[in-house]
Design a protein around this motif. Structure first.
Motif, short mmCIF file in Angstrom:
data_model
loop_
_atom_site.label_atom_id
_atom_site.label_comp_id
_atom_site.label_asym_id
_atom_site.label_seq_id
_atom_site.Cartn_x
_atom_site.Cartn_y
_atom_site.Cartn_z
N UNK A 105 0.74 -1.38 -0.16
CA UNK A 105 -0.04 0.16 0.01
C UNK A 105 0.65 1.41 -0.01
N UNK A 106 0.29 2.50 -0.22
CA UNK A 106 0.58 3.76 -0.39
C UNK A 106 1.56 3.63 -1.63
N UNK A 107 1.06 3.32 -2.72
CA UNK A 107 1.72 3.55 -4.04
C UNK A 107 1.59 5.27 -4.48
N UNK A 108 0.78 5.75 -3.95
CA UNK A 108 0.72 7.15 -4.99
C UNK A 108 0.95 8.25 -3.87
N UNK A 109 0.90 9.43 -4.51
CA UNK A 109 1.41 10.67 -3.71
C UNK A 109 2.63 10.69 -3.16
N UNK A 110 3.57 11.64 -3.63
CA UNK A 110 4.73 11.71 -3.10
C UNK A 110 5.75 12.52 -4.12
N UNK A 111 5.45 12.35 -5.38
CA UNK A 111 6.51 12.98 -6.25
C UNK A 111 5.82 13.67 -7.50
N UNK A 112 6.59 14.27 -8.25
CA UNK A 112 5.93 14.99 -9.48
C UNK A 112 5.21 14.00 -10.42
N UNK A 113 5.69 12.77 -10.19
CA UNK A 113 4.79 11.62 -11.20
C UNK A 113 3.46 11.57 -10.88
N UNK A 114 3.12 11.99 -9.51
CA UNK A 114 1.82 11.86 -9.10
C UNK A 114 1.09 13.19 -9.20
N UNK A 115 1.75 14.36 -8.91
CA UNK A 115 1.23 15.50 -9.34
C UNK A 115 0.79 15.74 -10.79
N UNK A 116 1.53 15.09 -11.67
CA UNK A 116 1.19 15.46 -13.01
C UNK A 116 0.25 14.10 -13.99
N UNK A 125 22.13 21.40 -1.25
CA UNK A 125 22.28 20.88 -2.69
C UNK A 125 21.65 22.20 -3.36
N UNK A 126 21.45 21.93 -4.71
CA UNK A 126 20.56 22.96 -5.62
C UNK A 126 19.30 22.41 -5.54
N UNK A 127 18.14 23.07 -5.32
CA UNK A 127 16.76 22.69 -4.99
C UNK A 127 16.19 23.02 -6.47
N UNK A 128 15.63 21.77 -7.00
CA UNK A 128 14.83 21.76 -8.11
C UNK A 128 13.39 21.89 -7.80
N UNK A 129 12.56 22.12 -8.87
CA UNK A 129 11.18 22.28 -8.73
C UNK A 129 10.73 20.92 -8.11
N UNK A 130 11.42 19.74 -8.57
CA UNK A 130 10.90 18.32 -8.23
C UNK A 130 11.25 18.16 -6.72
N UNK A 131 12.35 18.70 -6.15
CA UNK A 131 12.58 18.69 -4.76
C UNK A 131 11.58 19.45 -4.20
N UNK A 132 11.24 20.54 -4.40
CA UNK A 132 10.22 21.45 -3.73
C UNK A 132 8.90 20.53 -3.54
N UNK A 133 8.44 19.89 -4.78
CA UNK A 133 7.21 19.28 -4.57
C UNK A 133 7.16 17.89 -4.26
N UNK A 134 8.39 17.56 -4.18
CA UNK A 134 8.40 16.34 -3.27
C UNK A 134 8.24 16.45 -1.76
N UNK A 135 8.75 17.72 -1.39
CA UNK A 135 8.80 18.07 0.07
C UNK A 135 7.28 18.35 0.40
#
Length: 622
Positions: free
Chosen positions: A93-104, A461-471
């Motif tokens: 369980x908990x396959x979804x929500x957490x990265x931009x793959x789910x966001x998009x 590190x450098x923070x990417x858009x993906x890092x931010x939406x993973x937080x």
């Protein structure tokens, strides 16, 4: 006399051999085929489909950064079981929500990658309901299109007929249990979903009912037993501690494969990784006094669990062994150069590191599965440019903690976060997020954020858009509410009571900007928060909170609506006494990063937790 569970096999032709002794036969004469069963499993991958870069291990005594996990690498790990007829492939369980793959892609990419593995069964987790029942339906429709026949399970969730998950019947999209035949022997699998956390911390429809976990599992076990099923595995999404407690209350269960608590089980000292919560497998006994084997495989596609069960001729578990192994890419190793900067190693060093790791049972060094890479690339290409956009920098590790003093270091492996869970200040990243929300609101005096809504630590590190939406991966917006000082204290006490008294998620633990307190979790509700102070936004000076004064509080709409135990918030919200800013909370965080340029820990005096005493009475220090 053999216990009643011995009758499971009576109706299961190949599962039972009748041996007739001279002088008659009784139930003790029933002999079951000896069975060796392997369970390969993962849990809580949370849309983490790409490898996690720069996880720090110690290899041959040298700090080494590796690429950890990734679902294409995980798919390759599962190929080792191809052609074997005694393996169950399970996802807890908990396959979804957490990265931009789910966001998009709202779970479509996760479903396609899960179908590259073809799990035998998948248990519904609480986060499957983050986009309500309709969002879960979308994900399950995508999962069903893969042709794998993955059984979706939960014994204690009942959607209302006529709603998204039950257009015709309550089992249209998932069912309590399923049966797989292993070498001619029937094995039952029962699913269960954590009740309170799903209801309070996700968004199921109010008409979707959740029954007691243990009672529901036992009911399903009894139904399987009545069908002649002798061997039963529970696929559980309710946490390691709950699984251990449940084992002792159940009859006729052989193994529990779990999720939800993101528990790392086993010994990883060979690579310098701490934070294990117990043995893999964990050995317990059920209500019958018989062996139960419990396993969980950490999080985010970082680890695969492999449990081997041996059953005797009475159908009981005679032994269980196994290993949770970290899945590491065969390339991407880094070590510090003379200046202390981590850089890619040369080829001989890469081979040496790979060879060393390959000899450690707790590690699997793998290349990505080509088929899974092809599937993922179709999605990765669409978001790569947006994900790669750099929005700022982190100058020092921002560690992730839920409640200070917790047993699990959620930042394990992030340099600079050793022992972060035992520091009084708590979560650095949650504190920064709260400051971002306060900065994003033009009206607010205070920002409050639940610790569980912040999902990962950030290393320098450098923070990417993906890092931010993973937080901040969820689809929340910021809302503003007017509360008196007394109500603000009640909000904090509600949030603490949710996990300290009511068995709710530790994710309810509060963090704040413009607000700080002394915390004693050993006290009763109402007495845990003392010396509560607010920070004046104009002059940045701290002063005791005024119980009668009205303050503007900005928070995410999830806890504002009363979820995660924030009942005082909920009362105000349901009365319509709030302003919706329509600011997406992840975008607010990104805007804050861009404005700051570089993120660092806030000054210690601005942390929400001034001092902390744990539930056991231990005073924490920094």
């Amino acid at each position: 006399m053999l216990k009643s569970r011995s009758f499971r096999g009576f109706a299961s032709g190949l599962s039972l051999i009748l041996v007739t002794a001279l002088g008659g036969c009784g139930v003790d004469d029933y002999v079951y085929p000896q069975l060796d069963l392997t369970i390969a499993h993962i849990n809580d991958h949370h849309s983490n489909l790409d490898p996690i870069a720069d996880q720090e291990f110690t290899v041959d005594g040298v700090k080494t950064r590796v690429q950890l996990g990734g679902m294409a690498q995980m798919a390759q790990a599962f190929t080792a079981y191809g052609g074997r007829d005694n393996v169950l492939k399970l996802h807890a369980g908990d396959a979804i929500t957490g990265t931009s793959y789910f966001t998009f892609f709202r779970g479509e990419a996760d479903a396609k990658m899960m179908n590259a593995i073809c799990f035998d069964a998948f248990a519904l987790g609480n986060h499957e309901f983050d986009e309500s029942d309709a969002g879960l339906k979308f994900f399950l429709d995508a999962l069903a299109q893969g042709g794998c026949g993955t059984a979706v399970l939960s014994s204690n969730v009942r959607p209302k007929i006529g709603t998204a998950l039950a257009p015709v019947s309550t089992t249209d999209y998932f069912r309590p249990s399923t049966v797989r035949v292993i070498r001619g022997v029937k094995v039952g699998i029962v699913g269960v979903t954590i009740k309170q956390k799903t209801q309070q911390s996700s968004r199921p429809l109010s008409t979707t009912e959740f029954d007691d976990e243990v009672a529901s599992v036992q009911r399903s076990i009894d139904q399987l037993k009545n069908q002649g099923i002798r061997h039963i595995v529970v696929l559980s999404h309710q946490g390691y501690s709950a699984d251990k407690a449940m084992a002792a209350r159940l009859t006729d269960v052989d193994a529990i494969i779990g999720g939800d608590s993101h528990s790392l089980l086993g010994d990883f000292s060979a690579i310098g990784l701490a934070g294990s919560e117990g043995a893999y497998p964990t050995i317990a006994t059920n209500k019958d006094g018989e062996l139960v084997c419990i396993g969980q495989a950490w999080e985010y596609n970082k680890a695969i669990g492999e449990m081997q069960l041996k059953f005797d001729t009475r159908g009981r578990v005679s032994t269980c062994t196994g290993q949770a192994s970290l899945v590491v890419g065969s390339t991407g190793f880094k070590r510090a150069n003379a200046q202390g900067t981590f850089v890619a190693v040369d080829e001989p060093t890469r081979e040496s590191i790979a060879n060393t790791l390959s000899r450690i049972p707790a590690v699997k060094v793998l290349q990505a599965n080509p088929t899974a890479v092809s599937v993922l690339s179709a999605y990765a290409g669409q978001v790569a440019s947006k994900k790669a956009e750099i929005v700022g920098k982190v100058s020092e590790s921002l560690c992730l903690v839920r409640d200070p003093g917790e047993s699990t270091n959620r930042s394990s492996g992030v340099a600079g976060c050793e022992g972060a869970n035992l520091r009084a200040r708590g979560s650095d990243i949650s504190q920064v997020v709260a400051e971002a929300f306060l900065a994003g609101s033009l009206r607010a005096d205070i920002a409050i954020q639940n610790g569980g809504g912040v999902r990962v630590a950030l290393p320098p590190k450098d923070i990417s858009f993906n890092d931010a939406i993973t937080v901040l991966p969820f689809s929340n917006v910021l809302v503003e509410l007017n509360l008196t000082g007394e109500q603000i204290k009640n909000v904090l006490e509600d949030a603490l009571s949710n996990h300290l008294d009511n068995g709710g998620s530790t994710g309810s633990h509060p963090y704040a900007a413009g607000l700080r307190w002394d915390l004693d979790m050993s006290k009763q509700k109402g007495s845990r928060i003392t010396a509560l102070e607010t920070r004046d936004r104009s002059n940045m000076q701290w002063a005791p909170i005024d119980a009668a004064r009205t303050y503007v509080v900005v928070t995410n709409d999830f806890i504002a609506s009363g979820q995660d135990g924030y009942s005082t918030f909920g009362t105000i919200f349901k009365a319509g006494q709030y302003v919706n800013t329509y600011l997406l909370y992840s975008q607010t965080f990104i805007d804050y990063i861009k404005a700051k340029g570089t993120l660092a820990r806030v000054p210690r005096g601005d942390y929400a937790h001034k001092s902390v005493v744990t539930k056991s009475g231990t005073r924490l220090s920094d």
